[in-house]
Design an enzyme around this catalytic site. Sequence first.
Site, PDB file in Angstrom:
ATOM      1  N   ASP A   1     -20.879  22.386  13.054  1.00  0.00           N
ATOM      2  CA  ASP A   1     -19.570  22.429  12.372  1.00  0.00           C
ATOM      3  C   ASP A   1     -18.381  22.067  13.256  1.00  0.00           C
ATOM      4  O   ASP A   1     -17.254  22.497  12.978  1.00  0.00           O
ATOM      5  CB  ASP A   1     -19.323  23.826  11.789  1.00  0.00           C
ATOM      6  CG  ASP A   1     -20.390  24.276  10.817  1.00  0.00           C
ATOM      7  OD1 ASP A   1     -21.187  23.438  10.384  1.00  0.00           O
ATOM      8  OD2 ASP A   1     -20.421  25.477  10.487  1.00  0.00           O
TER       9      ASP A   1
ATOM     10  N   GLU B   1     -22.697  20.991   4.230  1.00  0.00           N
ATOM     11  CA  GLU B   1     -22.333  21.724   3.030  1.00  0.00           C
ATOM     12  C   GLU B   1     -20.975  21.251   2.509  1.00  0.00           C
ATOM     13  O   GLU B   1     -20.871  20.697   1.423  1.00  0.00           O
ATOM     14  CB  GLU B   1     -22.302  23.218   3.366  1.00  0.00           C
ATOM     15  CG  GLU B   1     -22.166  24.153   2.190  1.00  0.00           C
ATOM     16  CD  GLU B   1     -22.282  25.603   2.648  1.00  0.00           C
ATOM     17  OE1 GLU B   1     -23.163  26.313   2.142  1.00  0.00           O
ATOM     18  OE2 GLU B   1     -21.492  26.017   3.529  1.00  0.00           O
TER      19      GLU B   1
ATOM     20  N   GLU C   1     -14.083  19.578   3.937  1.00  0.00           N
ATOM     21  CA  GLU C   1     -13.683  19.950   5.291  1.00  0.00           C
ATOM     22  C   GLU C   1     -13.974  18.806   6.267  1.00  0.00           C
ATOM     23  O   GLU C   1     -13.254  18.644   7.260  1.00  0.00           O
ATOM     24  CB  GLU C   1     -14.384  21.237   5.711  1.00  0.00           C
ATOM     25  CG  GLU C   1     -13.820  22.468   5.019  1.00  0.00           C
ATOM     26  CD  GLU C   1     -14.453  23.762   5.483  1.00  0.00           C
ATOM     27  OE1 GLU C   1     -13.719  24.633   5.972  1.00  0.00           O
ATOM     28  OE2 GLU C   1     -15.686  23.916   5.331  1.00  0.00           O
TER      29      GLU C   1
END
Length: 684
Positions: free
Chosen positions: A432, A508, A512
């Site tokens: 991430d 996911e 973002e």
Amino acid sequence: MEETSKPSPISTLFFLLLLTAAAVSAQFPFPETTSTAVPDPGKFFSPNLLSSPLPTNSFFQNFVLNNGDLPEYIHPYLIRTANSSLSVSYPSRISNSSITQLQFFPDLVISSPKKTFNTTHFISSFSDLGVDLDIGVFRFHLVRGSPYLTFSVLKTSSVLISTSNGVRSVDSYEDYTKHIIRLNNGRSWVLYSSSAIYLVKSKSNQIVTSGGFIGVIRVAVLPDSAVESEKILDRYSGCYPVSGFVKLLGGFGFEYKWQKKGSGGLLMLAHTLHREILPRDQTVLQNIRYSSIDGDLLGVVGDSWDLKFNPIPITWHSINGIDSKFFPEIVAALKRDVATLNATELSSMPASYFYGKLLARAARLALIAEEVNGGAGVIPAVVKFLKNGIQPWLIGKFPKNGFLYERKWAGLVTKNGATSTTEDFGFGIYNDHHFHLGYFVYSIAVLAKLDPNWGKQYKPQAYALLYDYMNFRPKKSQFSIPFRNFDFWKLHSWAAGLTEFPDGRNQESTTEAVNAYYAAALMGLAYDDESLTAAGSTLTAAEITATQTWWHVKRENNGIYDKGFTEENRMVGILWSAARESRLWFAPAEWRECRVGIQVLPVLPVTERVFTDVGFVKEVVEWVQPALEREDAGEGWKGFAYALEGIYDKKSAVEKVKKLKKHDDGNSLSNLLWWIYSRPEGRR
């Protein structure tokens, strides 16, 4: 002259490492650390690669983690390495209402009959679109989108091809450079070799080359249209790619360029999204068609492709503006939201992800205030909050966490993540990064816009954060891999880092990822860096287009999703290299409001370009509505569903957001009102 001894390779390597460490200390603005969370890359990478940054979120990551024996999807094949061999599968797909997944059942297993070499494979080179994987005397040129599995036999050796499916027959042609292996499962594989090779079928369903061979071997499955496909595969069998590189083009585009060997034209396969953005005059071969989890793959001939996306406007404020009659209501919300900015809450937040979201939420308030004539003077308070919140992370003075640099893989880790694989959602093992850092970069960009002197002072740290996930100047900044998270063949990012998964990489939250590249483009505007704005804009356009293609489940989906999955879903939860799931990491599939929210947040000007299909947006809102009525449905998640409703029904959406008692930690009432009131009229 006095004779001196020649330095040993070990002492030379040690000297180079000292030089590298000195360079990092002298130039990199964050302290260096020795991470105990990341695995040792030395097991699977060639020693000559270890002194340079290594990929952490790539399409071949499973090959270099743990035992290196989980498969990776190198379209159109699943590839697995284990026991001194390489297995190739032309996978079938299973699908139901909750998951679509490729099944790995090896069709062919390639090895040496003697197996006198070490069992560990290693990566000898890699590029944007391919990787060379060495197993003993075999070098497999795994280039994405090649219909052939190609490998070089570097030293004279026999080749063993085995299968658990049973060999029905082996047909050899006159010059013995082409053979067709027909399996009992109904599949046929064609094998080409650079010189004559003689295949012998054994009673144990193994095929062994008779005598030694050195040269190049290519194998390809014959898809359903076998007759036409075989002719095309024959025609282009003499030219093979060994690597592929991507160049960002001006005007929202990429150029693929493959390094090839052999003779003739280069045959590659294009997925659904490729074909949408290839030039209209690019010839696509309709008679060779492979199935994949991303829809059909069709043939394209040529050693370079130009891919062009629709331009995406990069703006600080809303794209269409806001009618001034809505200013008073937005200003009133701004005053309340700015008054709630809590420095104590921020300083007590150790998690880099949530900390970044709180910063970005505040930065949004400043830009909204700019758009509504200053927002009754709230901007100075936001600027103060951002400075007090950002600076401790940039100068290493935040007591609960911070950014550090580790050199095994070459990249940023957090202080808490340097000793843990789970802290900060695995940031320490490169999970991430674009999500976390995207929020920081967005906030820094806004603050640099509002206070250019501050921006100038902290520019080295700002670019260090950016380069960690979007190093578009690898020659200038050699501290991280270029474009860490972005997959240039799939045209979107991967979030999963140094953890092996049976289905490969995953991501996911698409939006973002969009935020990360949009933030980079804004930082280019803040620092008057045109090349950064261009690179960030291009990746923003790519991520948005891929989001609409792969994550938005539309009724007309070009065969990407089967009927059962399409009927039950409008948004993908987790997208994997070789699977699609309706669940989320943090929520079951039934919590549709979470699924919608994670594919919307954060709400930004560029969000408008993610949701251009108003008909689809209406379907999503209708699909999520039952979930919003659950008693345990989170207020913060509801806000994102109402934001989508605001695209086509402002009145209803405004009424609903005003009733919310709570917002997502990166969102606010001001932001939702700004979004809804800036929607173009007449989109019902």
